[in-house]
Design an enzyme around this catalytic site. Structure first.
Site, PDB file in Angstrom:
ATOM      1  N   HIS A   1      -6.842 -14.165   2.127  1.00 38.70           N
ATOM      2  CA  HIS A   1      -6.505 -12.891   1.492  1.00 38.70           C
ATOM      3  C   HIS A   1      -5.943 -11.887   2.498  1.00 38.70           C
ATOM      4  CE1 HIS A   1      -7.821  -9.294  -1.107  1.00 38.70           C
ATOM      5  NE2 HIS A   1      -6.985  -9.977  -1.845  1.00 38.70           N
TER       6      HIS A   1
ATOM      7  N   LYS B   1      -3.489  -9.825   5.050  1.00 39.17           N
ATOM      8  CA  LYS B   1      -2.101  -9.355   5.101  1.00 39.17           C
ATOM      9  C   LYS B   1      -1.855  -8.806   6.501  1.00 39.17           C
ATOM     10  CE  LYS B   1      -3.452  -8.723   0.593  1.00 39.17           C
ATOM     11  NZ  LYS B   1      -4.827  -8.599   0.097  1.00 39.17           N
TER      12      LYS B   1
ATOM     13  N   ASP C   1       7.123  -8.334  17.611  1.00 43.45           N
ATOM     14  CA  ASP C   1       7.346  -8.231  19.060  1.00 43.45           C
ATOM     15  C   ASP C   1       6.081  -7.856  19.839  1.00 43.45           C
ATOM     16  OD1 ASP C   1       9.982  -8.871  18.642  1.00 43.45           O
ATOM     17  OD2 ASP C   1      10.702  -6.795  18.693  1.00 43.45           O
TER      18      ASP C   1
ATOM     19  N   HIS D   1      -5.779  -0.452  -6.080  1.00 38.75           N
ATOM     20  CA  HIS D   1      -6.027  -1.680  -5.321  1.00 38.75           C
ATOM     21  C   HIS D   1      -6.451  -1.367  -3.886  1.00 38.75           C
ATOM     22  CE1 HIS D   1      -4.742  -5.679  -3.506  1.00 38.75           C
ATOM     23  NE2 HIS D   1      -5.426  -6.070  -4.564  1.00 38.75           N
TER      24      HIS D   1
ATOM     25  N   LYS E   1      -8.562  -0.494  -0.594  1.00 37.97           N
ATOM     26  CA  LYS E   1      -9.872  -0.895  -0.067  1.00 37.97           C
ATOM     27  C   LYS E   1     -10.175  -0.009   1.146  1.00 37.97           C
ATOM     28  CE  LYS E   1      -7.571  -5.005  -1.280  1.00 37.97           C
ATOM     29  NZ  LYS E   1      -7.999  -5.204  -2.599  1.00 37.97           N
TER      30      LYS E   1
ATOM     31  N   ASP F   1     -18.187  10.741   6.670  1.00 37.61           N
ATOM     32  CA  ASP F   1     -18.394  12.003   7.391  1.00 37.61           C
ATOM     33  C   ASP F   1     -17.145  12.556   8.067  1.00 37.61           C
ATOM     34  OD1 ASP F   1     -21.036  11.825   6.640  1.00 37.61           O
ATOM     35  OD2 ASP F   1     -21.767  11.156   8.589  1.00 37.61           O
TER      36      ASP F   1
END
Length: 494
Positions: A234, A236, A241, A412, A414, A419
């Protein structure tokens, strides 16, 4: 004639009985495996036993596809020398934290040294302190910058996504990557075989013909069935470079630009990183790539781990989790952050199905006076997951947690912000699948400005969200209550 029919029926009954007996025996074997041979939570054990008991013919098939656990030593093998080098970095940083002589005087790093130490010890998530970050909450801006960075690449591009759609955006990016390959730039794409099933071989032909390299993660060896469909990559990650890295929630496709009629606007969070944290993303990509590539392995040459002069001062740890790891590192990171909260907690997650201990940690924070805010979607992409998410979030209302439904499309993102001081952005949802079954990666960020920026993004989203109050939740129909109950029962295996 009647006698022949009687004989045929008798034989068919024998065959059916044999099938049922065989299925029953298989279910018993799988039940035995679940209970005694695999490391699972009690909730997961009971959920799978219910499936096997009430679906005797299909339970074992579901278990084969969705329930099998993979042994850690069968997934990734790190060369001893590479592991030794990584362990040296970790040991040096652990010693520095213990002796309180860490070279960077960043207030967040000093304050949260226990959390840094935990991620170092459990995940070899070495700390980097010289990063510059850009936060994206809109897909168009993120992909515009990504395409420009691809065009500017001169040495290599390492490109890893769970989903790469064979649509306008997907083909545009593949075309840009192909152009760079034609120019002599090393371009490698790692895609998940299930998540990118619409792409696979045909969609990659033009890219490969231009000199690009692509590998599927856990490809199916059977035409219609993937026995590893329950453990997907899952992550990404993009590394360009060795100077620029991307990590976050956006996949590649028109849907993530808000062009889906079903979902509308796609609200997500992603990071562009310049600094030494890019080396950690590079290491993660190399490990994943080498685990799947039968040839064309990537070495650990200095070329892939250059010094980066970003001019930044942001502390970042890149933590990974998956079935190849002994500990649920990202989950532990979330829990450590929540337990450290003194003033506020802001959570965004499309799937909110953690275990009871995780829910209790949030309740404890709220009951202790911490301002806890959770935002979840108001439309389902996976119905069972949606209803289980709703029930879990609503279970926190009595403790004083504020829950919001995002109404302007699909949420979507996450993110976790504590604080106004530390934050996490990545690919891991707050559910059993992300914590245990899938391969995930998150950035844990020690910086007030980034934390405040992510908190402000949450506050901005409130303008297009509605609060889930106790009174509103109490008015839900019996049908919704039934769907919540079934989804909650199945939540350990969703």
């Amino acid at each position: 004639m009647i006698e022949l029919l009687s004989i045929a029926l008798k034989h068919s009954n024998i065959i059916l009985n044999s099938i049922f007996i065989g299925a029953f025996i298989l279910n018993l074997l799988f039940a035995f495996t679940i209970i005694f041979m695999e490391r699972r939570s009690a909730n997961s054990i009971w959920a799978w036993l219910l499936v096997l008991v009430f679906l005797p013919l299909f339970g074992f098939i579901l278990y084969l596809l969705l329930g099998r656990q993979i042994q850690r030593d069968q997934i990734f093998k790190i060369d001893k020398e590479d592991k030794k080098g990584l362990e040296l970095i970790v040991d040096e940083q652990l010693a520095a934290l213990k002796n309180e002589n860490f070279s960077n005087s960043n207030y967040q790093i000093v304050k949260f040294k226990e959390m840094i130490q935990m991620l170092l010890y459990n995940n070899a998530a070495f700390l980097t302190t010289d990063n510059d970050l850009k936060v994206y909450t809109d897909g168009q801006e993120k992909f515009d910058d990504l395409i420009q960075d691809i065009r500017n690449a001169t040495d290599y591009i390492h490109f890893q996504y769970y989903i790469i759609q064979n649509d306008e955006l997907g083909r545009t990016i593949l075309n840009e990557l192909g152009k760079k390959a034609e120019q002599g730039v090393e371009v490698k794409i790692l895609y998940d075989d299930m998540g990118s099933r619409g792409l696979r071989k045909k969609g990659l032909h033009p890219f490969r013909n231009k000199g690009g390299h692509a590998e599927a993660f856990f490809p199916s060896k059977l035409p219609l069935i993937n026995l590893r469909m329950n453990n997907r990559n899952h992550r990404k990650i993009v590394v360009i470079d060795g100077q620029i890295g991307y990590v976050g929630g956006f996949n590649v496709g028109d849907e993530y630009l808000g062009k889906s009629k079903k979902f509308g606007y796609w609200r997500d969070t992603h990071l562009r990183i310049v600094g030494d944290a890019v080396n950690a993303l590079q290491l993660r990509f190399i490990l994943d790539w080498n685990s799947q590539a039968t040839r064309d392995h990537i070495s650990y040459d200095d070329r892939y781990f250059p010094d980066v002069n970003s001019g930044g001062t942001i502390g970042v740890q890149i933590a990974s989790s998956g079935p190849d790891e002994e500990w649920e590192q990202i989950k532990y990171g979330y829990l450590k952050m929540i337990s450290s909260a003194k003033k506020s907690i802001y959570i965004q997650s499309p799937y909110f199905i953690p275990d009871q201990a995780f829910l209790d940690s949030i309740k404890i924070a709220a009951l202790g006076g911490v301002d806890v805010n959770i935002m979840i979607p108001n439309k389902p992409d996976h119905p069972f997951v949606f209803w289980a998410t709703l029930k879990n979030a609503a279970s926190l209302l009595d403790a004083g947690v504020k829950v919001f439904h995002y109404d302007n499309g699909f949420l979507h993102s996450k993110t976790l912000v504590i604080d106004d001081e530390i934050a996490s952005v990545g690919t891991a949802n707050m559910d059993h699948r992300s914590f245990t079954l899938n391969f995930e990666v998150n950035a844990f960020i020690y910086d007030q400005q980034i934390a405040k920026k992510l908190k402000q993004a949450f506050i901005d989203d409130l303008a297009v969200s509605s609060e889930l109050t106790k009174a509103r939740y109490a008015k839900r129909s019996l049908w919704i209550k039934f769907k919540e109950g079934i989804s909650q029962l199945l939540s350990p295996i969703l």
